[in-house]
Design an enzyme around this catalytic site. Structure first.
Site, PDB file in Angstrom:
ATOM      1  N   GLY A   9       0.827  -1.216   0.000  1.00 47.02           N
ATOM      2  CA  GLY A   9       0.000   0.000   0.000  1.00 47.02           C
ATOM      3  C   GLY A   9       0.855   1.257   0.000  1.00 47.02           C
ATOM      4  O   GLY A   9       0.463   2.299  -0.530  1.00 47.02           O
ATOM      5  N   ASN A  10       2.050   1.146   0.578  1.00 51.22           N
ATOM      6  CA  ASN A  10       2.938   2.309   0.615  1.00 51.22           C
ATOM      7  C   ASN A  10       3.508   2.629  -0.754  1.00 51.22           C
ATOM      8  O   ASN A  10       4.001   3.737  -0.986  1.00 51.22           O
ATOM      9  CB  ASN A  10       4.068   2.070   1.613  1.00 51.22           C
ATOM     10  CG  ASN A  10       3.535   2.010   3.039  1.00 51.22           C
ATOM     11  OD1 ASN A  10       2.641   2.769   3.405  1.00 51.22           O
ATOM     12  ND2 ASN A  10       4.062   1.092   3.827  1.00 51.22           N
ATOM     13  N   LYS A 125      -5.048  -3.500  15.156  1.00 50.48           N
ATOM     14  CA  LYS A 125      -4.631  -2.703  13.998  1.00 50.48           C
ATOM     15  C   LYS A 125      -5.082  -1.238  14.147  1.00 50.48           C
ATOM     16  O   LYS A 125      -6.280  -0.957  14.120  1.00 50.48           O
ATOM     17  CB  LYS A 125      -5.267  -3.333  12.747  1.00 50.48           C
ATOM     18  CG  LYS A 125      -4.651  -2.868  11.468  1.00 50.48           C
ATOM     19  CD  LYS A 125      -3.858  -3.960  10.802  1.00 50.48           C
ATOM     20  CE  LYS A 125      -3.240  -3.456   9.519  1.00 50.48           C
ATOM     21  NZ  LYS A 125      -2.164  -4.302   9.049  1.00 50.48           N
ATOM     22  N   LYS A 209      -3.315  -7.705   3.876  1.00 51.13           N
ATOM     23  CA  LYS A 209      -3.268  -7.990   2.429  1.00 51.13           C
ATOM     24  C   LYS A 209      -2.302  -9.126   2.094  1.00 51.13           C
ATOM     25  O   LYS A 209      -2.499  -9.822   1.089  1.00 51.13           O
ATOM     26  CB  LYS A 209      -2.927  -6.724   1.624  1.00 51.13           C
ATOM     27  CG  LYS A 209      -1.485  -6.275   1.698  1.00 51.13           C
ATOM     28  CD  LYS A 209      -0.747  -6.527   0.420  1.00 51.13           C
ATOM     29  CE  LYS A 209       0.719  -6.219   0.417  1.00 51.13           C
ATOM     30  NZ  LYS A 209       1.467  -5.822   1.575  1.00 51.13           N
ATOM     31  N   LYS A 271       4.217 -10.816   6.054  1.00 52.57           N
ATOM     32  CA  LYS A 271       4.703 -11.216   4.720  1.00 52.57           C
ATOM     33  C   LYS A 271       5.367 -12.580   4.782  1.00 52.57           C
ATOM     34  O   LYS A 271       5.110 -13.452   3.959  1.00 52.57           O
ATOM     35  CB  LYS A 271       5.704 -10.196   4.169  1.00 52.57           C
ATOM     36  CG  LYS A 271       5.063  -8.870   3.872  1.00 52.57           C
ATOM     37  CD  LYS A 271       6.068  -7.868   3.334  1.00 52.57           C
ATOM     38  CE  LYS A 271       5.660  -6.472   3.704  1.00 52.57           C
ATOM     39  NZ  LYS A 271       4.250  -6.159   3.467  1.00 52.57           N
TER      40      LYS A 271
HETATM   41  P1  ADP Z   1       4.020  -2.878   2.765  1.00 51.22           P
HETATM   42  O1  ADP Z   1       3.358  -1.557   2.551  1.00 51.22           O
HETATM   43  O2  ADP Z   1       4.728  -3.375   1.549  1.00 51.22           O
HETATM   44  O3  ADP Z   1       3.148  -3.914   3.414  1.00 51.22           O
HETATM   45  P2  ADP Z   1       5.457  -2.645   5.334  1.00 51.22           P
HETATM   46  O4  ADP Z   1       6.012  -1.323   5.735  1.00 51.22           O
HETATM   47  O5  ADP Z   1       4.224  -3.143   6.022  1.00 51.22           O
HETATM   48  O6  ADP Z   1       5.263  -2.581   3.754  1.00 51.22           O
HETATM   49  O7  ADP Z   1       6.584  -3.770   5.508  1.00 51.22           O
HETATM   50  C1  ADP Z   1       7.874  -3.689   4.911  1.00 51.22           C
HETATM   51  C2  ADP Z   1       8.925  -3.137   5.886  1.00 51.22           C
HETATM   52  O8  ADP Z   1       9.225  -4.065   6.915  1.00 51.22           O
HETATM   53  C3  ADP Z   1      10.282  -2.874   5.270  1.00 51.22           C
HETATM   54  O9  ADP Z   1      10.313  -1.659   4.589  1.00 51.22           O
HETATM   55  C4  ADP Z   1      11.206  -2.887   6.494  1.00 51.22           C
HETATM   56  O10 ADP Z   1      11.439  -1.572   6.962  1.00 51.22           O
HETATM   57  C5  ADP Z   1      10.411  -3.625   7.558  1.00 51.22           C
HETATM   58  N1  ADP Z   1      11.075  -4.802   8.160  1.00 51.22           N
HETATM   59  C6  ADP Z   1      10.816  -5.218   9.416  1.00 51.22           C
HETATM   60  N2  ADP Z   1      11.517  -6.308   9.729  1.00 51.22           N
HETATM   61  C7  ADP Z   1      12.248  -6.629   8.622  1.00 51.22           C
HETATM   62  C8  ADP Z   1      13.177  -7.683   8.315  1.00 51.22           C
HETATM   63  N3  ADP Z   1      13.478  -8.627   9.211  1.00 51.22           N
HETATM   64  N4  ADP Z   1      13.728  -7.706   7.077  1.00 51.22           N
HETATM   65  C9  ADP Z   1      13.421  -6.750   6.173  1.00 51.22           C
HETATM   66  N5  ADP Z   1      12.561  -5.732   6.408  1.00 51.22           N
HETATM   67  C10 ADP Z   1      11.968  -5.662   7.618  1.00 51.22           C
HETATM   68 MG    MG Z   2       2.149  -3.785   5.365  1.00 49.18          MG
END
Ligand code: ADP
Ligand code: MG
Length: 310
Positions: A9-10, A125, A209, A271
């Site tokens: 979403g970002n 959330k 998502k 994820k």
């Molecule tokens: P999206 O909008 O794609 O769901 P999020 O911000 O929810 O993105 O999740 C991605 C972020 O998770 C990355 O940008 C990173 O800063 C963070 N992150 C947290 N833990 C980890 C990890 N172990 N390895 C890589 N990224 C991580």
């Molecule tokens: Mg996210």
């Protein structure tokens, strides 16, 4: 291969103007995969977008009592339409530029959850704007909302994030995909609904998502789930001096790293868990976590983090 690709979403920006620019960038790696001969189904997040929609109603209600209460399920439905509109046009244009004949459609998707999911007992959330303790208490009384203190910035409403069980529109999505059309589905995790007889009833919740995309991939019998986010790879000891970027993960190692707390809840953890669930759902299925520009390289094994059930 049949690939379900989930956009963060970002990656879609914070205003219609920004989104209109950013969807052009998102369309390219998707068109690359299609050009390489893959069947792609697109899913996406909606955090900033549904936040914008929800906040607009919250703020205007403070100024004008005639503005109705708009439940979160309806906000999600609006966000799917808004994002889908931009994304399907960007994809249409990108495919036409490459002389690929494919029609693109967004399916407003409802995702079925269990009304008794334990997530409803303890909502986590955060959504919408910040409130004072007094305002939060008043809203809690009026609407049975739940609020939490958010890092000293005030009180924020929290809602439940239940697990997706099924996708109401799976048949139509599947038929469109099998006919060679490009489908955008489960936007923002889908509209959370529960079943009551023949009725699907929207519920105040938000489905992650990443989990909804994993469920979609499983239901469509996809070969690959690609989760695109802000980082090229998943790391252990993320942000620490001994940070290590990972290329391959098997299920056992993934479980160990989850237990050791390497993945942040609410960002990387869902994820990794969604990727693992998809890989576990059937032998041969693979999941990849990488950044927008690296999807093609990632499935060639050149970057990204792949989770496989070997
Ligand atoms: P999206 O909008 O794609 O769901 P999020 O911000 O929810 O993105 O999740 C991605 C972020 O998770 C990355 O940008 C990173 O800063 C963070 N992150 C947290 N833990 C980890 C990890 N172990 N390895 C890589 N990224 C991580
Ligand atoms: Mg996210």
């Amino acid at each position: 291969m049949k690939i379900v690709l989930a956009l963060g979403g970002n990656a879609l920006g914070e205003s219609p103007k920004q989104q209109l620019e950013l969807v052009k960038l998102s369309a390219k790696p998707i068109a690359d995969l299609i050009e390489q001969g893959h069947d792609v189904i697109v899913a996406h997040g909606n955090g900033p977008q549904v936040g914008m929609i929800n906040l607009a109603f919250e703020e205007s209600k403070k100024m004008n009592k005639k503005i109705p209460d708009v439940p979160f399920a309806e906000c999600n439905a609006m966000s799917q339409g808004y994002i889908g509109y931009h994304l399907q046009n960007a994809l249409r244009e990108e495919l036409k530029d490459r002389s690929i004949e494919k029609s693109v459609a967004t399916i407003i998707t409802q995702v079925i959850v269990d009304r008794n999911d334990p997530a409803f007992v303890n909502p986590t959330k955060p959504i919408g704007g910040f409130y004072s303790l007094e305002e939060a208490e008043k809203l809690t009384e009026e609407n049975t909302y739940a609020f939490v203190e958010d890092a000293g910035r005030g009180y924020r409403r929290v809602i439940a994030s239940p697990k997706p069980l099924d996708i109401a529109e799976i048949e139509i999505i599947s038929t469109l995909v099998d006919s060679g059309h490009l489908v955008i589905a489960v936007g923002g995790g889908g509209i959370p609904v529960y079943e009551e007889g023949h009725r699907l009833i929207g519920i105040d919740a938000v489905i992650d998502k990443d989990f909804a995309s994993s469920k979609l991939a499983e239901k469509l019998n996809a070969d690959y789930l690609i989760i695109l986010t802000a980082v090229d790879q998943v790391a252990i000891n993320f942000g620490k001096p001994d940070e290590k970027w990972l290329s391959e993960l098997d299920v056992e190692t993934t479980n160990r790293y989850i237990k050791e707390g390497h993945f942040a809840p609410g960002s990387m953890l869902p994820k990794v868990e969604a990727a693992k669930e998809f890989a576990l759902s059937k032998k041969g299925r693979k999941a990849l976590i990488t950044s927008l520009g690296k999807a093609s390289l990632g499935i060639q094994g050149k970057t990204g983090t792949r989770i496989e059930n070997k």
